[in-house]
Design a protein around this motif. Structure first.
Motif, PDB file in Angstrom:
ATOM      1  N   GLY A   8       0.833  -1.196   0.000  1.00 46.07           N
ATOM      2  CA  GLY A   8       0.000   0.000   0.000  1.00 46.07           C
ATOM      3  C   GLY A   8       0.867   1.245   0.000  1.00 46.07           C
ATOM      4  O   GLY A   8       2.105   1.182  -0.036  1.00 46.07           O
ATOM      5  N   LYS A   9       0.207   2.386   0.067  1.00 46.02           N
ATOM      6  CA  LYS A   9       0.899   3.673  -0.028  1.00 46.02           C
ATOM      7  C   LYS A   9       1.913   3.879   1.095  1.00 46.02           C
ATOM      8  O   LYS A   9       3.046   4.295   0.851  1.00 46.02           O
ATOM      9  CB  LYS A   9      -0.123   4.804  -0.029  1.00 46.02           C
ATOM     10  N   LYS A  10       1.528   3.592   2.329  1.00 44.40           N
ATOM     11  CA  LYS A  10       2.415   3.819   3.473  1.00 44.40           C
ATOM     12  C   LYS A  10       3.671   2.946   3.378  1.00 44.40           C
ATOM     13  O   LYS A  10       4.784   3.405   3.599  1.00 44.40           O
ATOM     14  CB  LYS A  10       1.671   3.528   4.773  1.00 44.40           C
ATOM     15  N   GLU A  11       3.488   1.665   3.028  1.00 48.69           N
ATOM     16  CA  GLU A  11       4.640   0.768   2.904  1.00 48.69           C
ATOM     17  C   GLU A  11       5.547   1.218   1.763  1.00 48.69           C
ATOM     18  O   GLU A  11       6.777   1.189   1.885  1.00 48.69           O
ATOM     19  CB  GLU A  11       4.199  -0.675   2.711  1.00 48.69           C
ATOM     20  N   LEU A  12       4.956   1.679   0.661  1.00 48.57           N
ATOM     21  CA  LEU A  12       5.777   2.153  -0.456  1.00 48.57           C
ATOM     22  C   LEU A  12       6.599   3.375  -0.045  1.00 48.57           C
ATOM     23  O   LEU A  12       7.768   3.503  -0.433  1.00 48.57           O
ATOM     24  CB  LEU A  12       4.924   2.470  -1.684  1.00 48.57           C
ATOM     25  N   GLU A  13       6.024   4.260   0.762  1.00 46.66           N
ATOM     26  CA  GLU A  13       6.779   5.419   1.245  1.00 46.66           C
ATOM     27  C   GLU A  13       7.995   4.989   2.065  1.00 46.66           C
ATOM     28  O   GLU A  13       9.072   5.580   1.960  1.00 46.66           O
ATOM     29  CB  GLU A  13       5.869   6.339   2.058  1.00 46.66           C
ATOM     30  N   LEU A  14       7.830   3.948   2.872  1.00 41.51           N
ATOM     31  CA  LEU A  14       8.957   3.436   3.661  1.00 41.51           C
ATOM     32  C   LEU A  14      10.009   2.780   2.767  1.00 41.51           C
ATOM     33  O   LEU A  14      11.212   2.916   3.013  1.00 41.51           O
ATOM     34  CB  LEU A  14       8.449   2.463   4.726  1.00 41.51           C
ATOM     35  N   ILE A  15       9.571   2.087   1.740  1.00 42.55           N
ATOM     36  CA  ILE A  15      10.512   1.494   0.771  1.00 42.55           C
ATOM     37  C   ILE A  15      11.285   2.604   0.068  1.00 42.55           C
ATOM     38  O   ILE A  15      12.502   2.509  -0.110  1.00 42.55           O
ATOM     39  CB  ILE A  15       9.750   0.602  -0.245  1.00 42.55           C
ATOM     40  N   GLU A  16      10.586   3.657  -0.297  1.00 43.94           N
ATOM     41  CA  GLU A  16      11.224   4.795  -0.972  1.00 43.94           C
ATOM     42  C   GLU A  16      12.308   5.411  -0.082  1.00 43.94           C
ATOM     43  O   GLU A  16      13.378   5.785  -0.567  1.00 43.94           O
ATOM     44  CB  GLU A  16      10.173   5.838  -1.333  1.00 43.94           C
ATOM     45  N   ARG A  17      12.058   5.502   1.223  1.00 42.71           N
ATOM     46  CA  ARG A  17      13.056   6.052   2.159  1.00 42.71           C
ATOM     47  C   ARG A  17      14.343   5.243   2.185  1.00 42.71           C
ATOM     48  O   ARG A  17      15.398   5.759   2.547  1.00 42.71           O
ATOM     49  CB  ARG A  17      12.484   6.124   3.571  1.00 42.71           C
ATOM     50  N   SER A  18      14.254   3.968   1.815  1.00 42.11           N
ATOM     51  CA  SER A  18      15.449   3.112   1.767  1.00 42.11           C
ATOM     52  C   SER A  18      16.124   3.180   0.402  1.00 42.11           C
ATOM     53  O   SER A  18      16.985   2.356   0.104  1.00 42.11           O
ATOM     54  CB  SER A  18      15.072   1.659   2.075  1.00 42.11           C
ATOM     55  N   ASP A  19      15.724   4.141  -0.419  1.00 49.29           N
ATOM     56  CA  ASP A  19      16.210   4.254  -1.793  1.00 49.29           C
ATOM     57  C   ASP A  19      15.825   3.004  -2.595  1.00 49.29           C
ATOM     58  O   ASP A  19      16.576   2.526  -3.437  1.00 49.29           O
ATOM     59  CB  ASP A  19      17.722   4.504  -1.837  1.00 49.29           C
ATOM     60  N   PHE A  20      14.670   2.469  -2.283  1.00 52.86           N
ATOM     61  CA  PHE A  20      14.118   1.297  -2.962  1.00 52.86           C
ATOM     62  C   PHE A  20      15.037   0.072  -2.835  1.00 52.86           C
ATOM     63  O   PHE A  20      15.164  -0.723  -3.768  1.00 52.86           O
ATOM     64  CB  PHE A  20      13.801   1.603  -4.432  1.00 52.86           C
ATOM     65  N   ARG A  21      15.633  -0.088  -1.667  1.00 53.98           N
ATOM     66  CA  ARG A  21      16.550  -1.213  -1.444  1.00 53.98           C
ATOM     67  C   ARG A  21      16.125  -2.141  -0.317  1.00 53.98           C
ATOM     68  O   ARG A  21      16.777  -3.158  -0.084  1.00 53.98           O
ATOM     69  CB  ARG A  21      17.958  -0.696  -1.181  1.00 53.98           C
ATOM     70  N   ALA A  22      15.031  -1.808   0.405  1.00 57.78           N
ATOM     71  CA  ALA A  22      14.636  -2.643   1.547  1.00 57.78           C
ATOM     72  C   ALA A  22      13.147  -2.492   1.835  1.00 57.78           C
ATOM     73  O   ALA A  22      12.554  -1.447   1.599  1.00 57.78           O
ATOM     74  CB  ALA A  22      15.444  -2.253   2.782  1.00 57.78           C
ATOM     75  N   PHE A  23      12.580  -3.557   2.371  1.00 60.58           N
ATOM     76  CA  PHE A  23      11.213  -3.532   2.861  1.00 60.58           C
ATOM     77  C   PHE A  23      11.247  -3.167   4.338  1.00 60.58           C
ATOM     78  O   PHE A  23      12.177  -3.551   5.050  1.00 60.58           O
ATOM     79  CB  PHE A  23      10.543  -4.897   2.640  1.00 60.58           C
ATOM     80  N   PRO A  24      10.243  -2.431   4.811  1.00 59.56           N
ATOM     81  CA  PRO A  24      10.255  -1.996   6.211  1.00 59.56           C
ATOM     82  C   PRO A  24       9.999  -3.151   7.172  1.00 59.56           C
ATOM     83  O   PRO A  24       9.408  -4.166   6.789  1.00 59.56           O
ATOM     84  CB  PRO A  24       9.122  -0.972   6.264  1.00 59.56           C
ATOM     85  N   PRO A  25      10.437  -2.979   8.427  1.00 63.33           N
ATOM     86  CA  PRO A  25      10.180  -4.027   9.430  1.00 63.33           C
ATOM     87  C   PRO A  25       8.688  -4.307   9.551  1.00 63.33           C
ATOM     88  O   PRO A  25       7.850  -3.432   9.300  1.00 63.33           O
ATOM     89  CB  PRO A  25      10.722  -3.419  10.722  1.00 63.33           C
ATOM     90  N   ARG A  26       8.370  -5.521   9.917  1.00 62.86           N
ATOM     91  CA  ARG A  26       6.983  -5.915  10.127  1.00 62.86           C
ATOM     92  C   ARG A  26       6.461  -5.294  11.413  1.00 62.86           C
ATOM     93  O   ARG A  26       7.220  -5.058  12.357  1.00 62.86           O
ATOM     94  CB  ARG A  26       6.852  -7.447  10.241  1.00 62.86           C
ATOM     95  N   LEU A  27       5.174  -5.072  11.461  1.00 66.53           N
ATOM     96  CA  LEU A  27       4.517  -4.614  12.671  1.00 66.53           C
ATOM     97  C   LEU A  27       4.330  -5.803  13.615  1.00 66.53           C
ATOM     98  O   LEU A  27       4.381  -6.961  13.158  1.00 66.53           O
ATOM     99  CB  LEU A  27       3.162  -3.985  12.323  1.00 66.53           C
ATOM    100  N   PRO A  28       4.109  -5.573  14.897  1.00 69.59           N
ATOM    101  CA  PRO A  28       3.955  -6.696  15.840  1.00 69.59           C
ATOM    102  C   PRO A  28       2.900  -7.716  15.421  1.00 69.59           C
ATOM    103  O   PRO A  28       3.052  -8.907  15.658  1.00 69.59           O
ATOM    104  CB  PRO A  28       3.565  -6.012  17.151  1.00 69.59           C
ATOM    105  N   GLU A  29       1.836  -7.256  14.766  1.00 65.77           N
ATOM    106  CA  GLU A  29       0.775  -8.179  14.331  1.00 65.77           C
ATOM    107  C   GLU A  29       1.078  -8.850  12.989  1.00 65.77           C
ATOM    108  O   GLU A  29       0.238  -9.552  12.434  1.00 65.77           O
ATOM    109  CB  GLU A  29      -0.578  -7.458  14.282  1.00 65.77           C
ATOM    110  N   GLN A  30       2.282  -8.637  12.458  1.00 64.03           N
ATOM    111  CA  GLN A  30       2.686  -9.227  11.178  1.00 64.03           C
ATOM    112  C   GLN A  30       3.894 -10.145  11.401  1.00 64.03           C
ATOM    113  O   GLN A  30       5.029  -9.732  11.226  1.00 64.03           O
ATOM    114  CB  GLN A  30       3.054  -8.124  10.188  1.00 64.03           C
ATOM    115  N   PRO A  31       3.649 -11.403  11.750  1.00 64.92           N
ATOM    116  CA  PRO A  31       4.766 -12.308  12.068  1.00 64.92           C
ATOM    117  C   PRO A  31       5.560 -12.789  10.856  1.00 64.92           C
ATOM    118  O   PRO A  31       6.654 -13.317  11.012  1.00 64.92           O
ATOM    119  CB  PRO A  31       4.084 -13.486  12.758  1.00 64.92           C
TER     120      PRO A  31
END
Length: 119
Positions: A8-31
């Motif tokens: 989604g949009k929020k996750e893509l923004e976090l990916i963009e912050r990594s210069d499109f090189r990493a996925f963001p950490p999972r949330l506690p409810e996402q094992p």
């Protein structure tokens, strides 16, 4: 290995912050982190789920990226529905190592917008 991930949009923004090189950490409810093997499957999720979800900003993106074969072969392919609903289940604690094994950048290849999407 080429893999896909609907986001989604929020996750893509976090990916963009990594210069499109990493996925963001999972949330506690996402094992688990689940990259998928088929673009068709990623597109289904992005279009059917992300575009109806306020947390996703009512927009779904399909990302494509490469992961080192020697790394990904340590995980089993899981079937989550029909024949092409194939995905890897990467435990959230392994996501940093997964990100280290991404080759090149994560690219957005498709975008789906829901009725409530606004910029």
């Amino acid at each position: 290995m080429r893999l896909f991930r609907p986001v989604g949009k929020k996750e893509l923004e976090l990916i963009e912050r990594s210069d499109f090189r990493a996925f963001p950490p999972r949330l506690p409810e996402q094992p688990i982190f689940y990259p998928v093997l088929m673009e068709k499957y990623a597109a289904e999720i992005a279009e059917r789920w992300n575009t109806k979800d306020s947390i996703s900003g009512y927009v779904g993106y399909v990302t494509r990226f490469e992961v080192d074969d020697a790394f990904i072969c340590n995980y089993k392919v899981e079937q989550a529905g029909s024949r092409y609903h194939l995905e890897y289940w990467i435990p959230s604690e392994d996501l940093a190592a997964f990100n280290e094994n991404i080759i090149g950048q994560i690219e957005v290849i498709r975008t789906f917008k829901g009725d409530k999407y606004s910029e």
